[in-house]
Scaffold this active site. Structure first.
Site, PDB file in Angstrom:
ATOM      1  N   LYS A 134     -11.502  21.609  25.312  1.00  0.00           N
ATOM      2  CA  LYS A 134     -12.844  21.119  24.973  1.00  0.00           C
ATOM      3  C   LYS A 134     -13.549  20.596  26.202  1.00  0.00           C
ATOM      4  O   LYS A 134     -12.926  20.088  27.120  1.00  0.00           O
ATOM      5  CB  LYS A 134     -12.726  19.970  23.974  1.00  0.00           C
ATOM      6  CG  LYS A 134     -12.592  20.415  22.553  1.00  0.00           C
ATOM      7  CD  LYS A 134     -13.175  19.353  21.630  1.00  0.00           C
ATOM      8  CE  LYS A 134     -13.028  19.811  20.193  1.00  0.00           C
ATOM      9  NZ  LYS A 134     -11.652  19.647  19.720  1.00  0.00           N
ATOM     10  N   GLU A 160       1.077  22.728  15.163  1.00  0.00           N
ATOM     11  CA  GLU A 160       1.171  21.274  15.376  1.00  0.00           C
ATOM     12  C   GLU A 160       0.635  20.495  14.172  1.00  0.00           C
ATOM     13  O   GLU A 160      -0.124  21.033  13.352  1.00  0.00           O
ATOM     14  CB  GLU A 160       0.426  20.867  16.652  1.00  0.00           C
ATOM     15  CG  GLU A 160      -1.065  21.150  16.616  1.00  0.00           C
ATOM     16  CD  GLU A 160      -1.850  20.283  17.594  1.00  0.00           C
ATOM     17  OE1 GLU A 160      -1.722  19.048  17.529  1.00  0.00           O
ATOM     18  OE2 GLU A 160      -2.611  20.853  18.401  1.00  0.00           O
TER      19      GLU A 160
END
Ligand code: PSU
Ligand code: MN
Length: 306
Positions: free
Chosen positions: A161, A27
């Site tokens: 995260k 990405e």
């Protein structure tokens, strides 16, 4: 198909796809909005080298000048890293950016769309987006999760995260029918930390097991992605409670400053890097290399199965 008129695939990548050779999508949001310049330039080159070292071809995605690019030249990688007038493009933004010829970095969701258009089956990222903390009230749920439901690309990540509500992120993936596999772990990883305290659906023993599950899913006509949680290497892992403190500090600041929507993730990433004096950044880079390596191995195993 109409969409091909917007798509540029680098010849080396097209050739690999035509000959059943392994390709790994990467990405560009991680470059433009996840890492600072110029450190991201070194990372962008190195992560592609890691893929090549495993015998696969890297295919970084981005929207440039009204074109969907699968595979970037060094100059185009530099453009993404400089991130001047480069927006963050999720599924909802794709048409606007292409029609208006704006440069855009692709998130997990959009990179999956670009990879699927080109025929790339495996994608390596850092961490996926998910249900944000408080998401049950704000409804801030990353479009990455819906994309995993509908787009048939396998995504290798180091989990999510702690800025996210990892439990609700996994619940959402279950509802959407997305298999969540652990690469040698029964615990879904938490990005900087090897364990989140939440389990995966299946602890795969290696990349060839993962490839056979991916192939079987798609053979069955069960469209959509497969999420692979690949823990950060032990030597780069950070302490869970330490990171919890850092993240709470960053979250409180975001709240105070009124940061919302698509700006939240980049804001938190930048603050976490500052608060930890760059220690978290070194971990971030290493876990992304590790994901690229594993994705290349999965891509190779998938080629052998087909
Ligand atoms: N999480 C990270 N690093 C990142 C991102 C998420 O640890 O760079 C990026 C990815 O591109 C992901 C996107 O797809 O943020 C999710 O943004 P949002 O939460 O706005 O959907
Ligand atoms: Mn969001």
């Amino acid at each position: 198909m109409q969409m091909k008129q917007y798509l540029d695939v680098l010849p080396e990548i097209q050739d690999a796809l035509d000959h059943n050779k392994p390709v790994v999508a990467l990405e560009s949001t991680i470059l433009s909005h996840g890492m600072p310049y110029p450190e991201n330039v070194g990372f962008a080159a190195e992560v592609e080298k890691v893929v090549r070292a495993e015998g696969a071809i890297p295919a970084t995605a981005a929207l440039i000048g009204g074109r969907i690019k699968v595979g970037l030249s060094p100059a185009e990688l530099e453009t993404m890293c400089r991130a001047e007038n480069v927006g963050k493009v999720s599924r909802r933004d794709m048409a606007t950016y292409l029609a208006m010829k704006r440069n855009g970095a692709t998130t997990v969701a959009t990179t999956m769309i670009c990879a699927a258009m080109a025929g790339v089956k495996v994608f390596a990222t850092g961490g996926i987006g998910g249900v944000h903390r408080g998401g049950e009230v704000t409804m801030d749920i990353s479009a990455d999760l819906q994309e995993l439901k509908q787009t048939s690309v396998a995504v290798v990540c180091a989990g999510a995260k702690q800025i996210l509500d990892i439990g609700r992120t996994l619940e959402y993936l279950e509802t959407m029918g997305v298999p969540v596999l652990g690469n040698g772990t029964s615990d879904f990883p938490a990005f900087y930390c090897r364990k989140s305290g939440f389990g995966v659906d299946y602890a795969a023993k290696d990349e060839s097991e993962i490839a056979s599950i991916i192939k079987t899913k798609w053979d069955l006509g069960l469209e959509g992605g497969v999420l692979i949680g690949n823990p950060i290497p032990e030597e780069y892992a950070l302490d869970y409670d330490y990171m919890e403190g850092v993240i709470n500090e960053a979250l409180a600041e975001a709240d105070e400053k009124g940061v919302r929507g698509k700006d939240i993730t980049p804001f938190l990433l930048a603050r976490i890097k500052e608060i930890t004096n760059g220690v978290s950044f070194a971990s971030n880079v290493q876990l992304a290399y590790n994901n690229a390596r594993v994705a290349a191995r999965i891509a190779k195993a998938l080629c052998k199965l087909s």
